[in-house]
Design a protein around this motif. Structure first.
Motif, PDB file in Angstrom:
ATOM      1  N   UNK A 105       0.827  -1.202   0.000  1.00  0.00           N
ATOM      2  CA  UNK A 105       0.000   0.000   0.000  1.00  0.00           C
ATOM      3  C   UNK A 105       0.862   1.254   0.000  1.00  0.00           C
ATOM      4  N   UNK A 106       0.253   2.373  -0.404  1.00  0.00           N
ATOM      5  CA  UNK A 106       0.921   3.668  -0.319  1.00  0.00           C
ATOM      6  C   UNK A 106       0.987   4.118   1.134  1.00  0.00           C
ATOM      7  N   UNK A 107       1.700   5.218   1.378  1.00  0.00           N
ATOM      8  CA  UNK A 107       1.823   5.709   2.744  1.00  0.00           C
ATOM      9  C   UNK A 107       0.454   6.033   3.336  1.00  0.00           C
ATOM     10  N   UNK A 108      -0.376   6.725   2.569  1.00  0.00           N
ATOM     11  CA  UNK A 108      -1.723   7.043   3.054  1.00  0.00           C
ATOM     12  C   UNK A 108      -2.537   5.768   3.251  1.00  0.00           C
ATOM     13  N   UNK A 109      -2.355   4.800   2.340  1.00  0.00           N
ATOM     14  CA  UNK A 109      -3.072   3.538   2.462  1.00  0.00           C
ATOM     15  C   UNK A 109      -2.641   2.759   3.691  1.00  0.00           C
TER      16      UNK A 109
END
Length: 375
Positions: free
Chosen positions: A224-228
């Motif tokens: 996942x991305x950082x926000x995810x």
């Protein structure tokens, strides 16, 4: 102050020794230890023993007695050991460290623990200290967020209740707080799972399966991305924190309310009002600092309490791989190295945090002097 700190630090030594001694004595009389479990496995009386114990006991059994026939009928202090070769019993005792007298084992335990050498787990094939460090992030997450949310809710609510003492707001909020405190966290956790994590209730907008049932992150968390990752982390954390939060802020809320009421009724508050100061200025400019003394000083203890003890059953229910689950499994399986190591570390940190809490009083209010007390 320095002399007071030195005395408190020296008192930690006999306190820790007393805690470990009592616990060690209790263990000596507790049935179902690792040797008994290995004997039960060898005699076919128990098939639920862990794989590592199975391998260790079975290997000793095969090496010392290739054939199950012709076993010596011998008496033993272990229940169910009749018919086993005494050498097998001795090998099992040596494997689990029970081949020495009790007093020697206790002295060796204290000597090793003084050097933070906790040995190896019976069932994980790893050092106990490594296991504790590995499980600590989960418990820290729960304890940190629980303490933060408890203070963010309890302090404003306690102040509002003190200002409106005796009003309807004070009455119904007190009822809610007390009811929440009376509900066990594990029961509320089960309720949340039934309602919001795959339960049979057909709630609108997919709320019946809105939250995950286990773990602190998803299997694809690394992708996942950082926000995810942040979103996924708090998504998994929601139900466990809500379960623990329900009854955790009751004591803090009532403590805040009573502390503010005591200060509001003092003479200096009346004097400040007579000088024409606004109620807000009186409350936050004069009352707040004095009333918050006991609240701020109790922060280290509140965090340690939530960190070490508040999450045991919650970690078990939500399958969170933290210190609570590790300790629960250690007690259940009689994994004594983990049991004693966690007890030692938790007791030591608890005593140190109590000292830090006392010192926090002097930091918040320099008028407090522990050396002036009569000993």
């Amino acid at each position: 102050m320095l002399a007071y700190i030195v005395r408190r630090l020296l008192l930690i030594i006999p306190t820790i020794l007393g805690i470990m001694l009592v616990s060690f004595l209790v263990i000596q009389f507790a049935p179902g230890g690792p040797v008994e479990q290995a004997i039960a496995q060898l005699t076919g009386a128990d098939v639920s023993t862990s794989d590592r114990l199975n391998r260790g006991g079975s290997e000793i059994y095969r090496q010392n007695n290739p054939s199950s026939s012709g076993l010596d009928a011998s008496t033993s202090r272990y229940r169910g050991a009749q018919g086993l070769d005494p050498q097998i019993i001795k090998d099992l005792e040596k494997q689990f460290g029970f081949d020495k007298p009790a007093h020697e084992r206790f002295l060796l335990l204290i000597w090793n623990y003084a050097r933070f050498d906790f040995g190896r787990s019976y069932f994980h094939d790893a050092r106990v200290l490594d296991l504790i460090i590995q499980k600590m992030p989960v418990s820290i997450s729960l304890g940190l967020w629980l303490t933060l949310l408890t203070y963010l809710i309890s302090i404003p609510l306690g102040i509002a209740k003190a200002v409106r003492d005796g009003s309807r707001f004070d009455a119904w909020t007190s009822a809610i707080v007390i009811i929440g405190y009376a509900i066990p966290a594990f029961m509320f956790a089960i309720f949340l799972i039934i309602v919001f994590a795959g339960g049979s209730l057909n709630l609108p907008w997919g709320l019946s399966s809105a939250f995950p049932l286990r773990g602190l992150t998803s299997p694809n968390w690394s992708e996942l991305s950082l926000f995810g990752k942040i979103t996924d982390y708090f998504w998994h954390l929601t139900l466990p924190i809500l379960s623990m939060l329900l009854g955790s802020f009751a004591t803090m809320t009532l403590l805040t309310k009573n502390s503010f009421l005591d200060e509001i009724r003092k003479q200096y508050v009346t004097t400040a009002r007579m000088k024409g100061l606004s109620e807000r200025r009186v409350l936050y400019g004069h009352v707040f600092r004095n009333a918050m003394l006991i609240i701020i000083a109790g922060f280290p203890g509140a965090f340690i309490s939530a960190f070490f003890s508040g999450s045991l059953l919650i970690e078990q229910i939500f399958s969170l791989d933290g210190l609570g689950l590790l300790g629960f499994e250690a007690v259940e399986k009689r994994n004594y190295p983990v049991v004693f190591a966690t007890l030692y570390i938790f007791s030591l940190m608890g005593l140190i945090v109590n000292l830090i809490s006392d010192l926090t009083y002097t930091w918040v209010d320099p008028r407090i002097d522990f050396e002036s007390r009569e000993v």
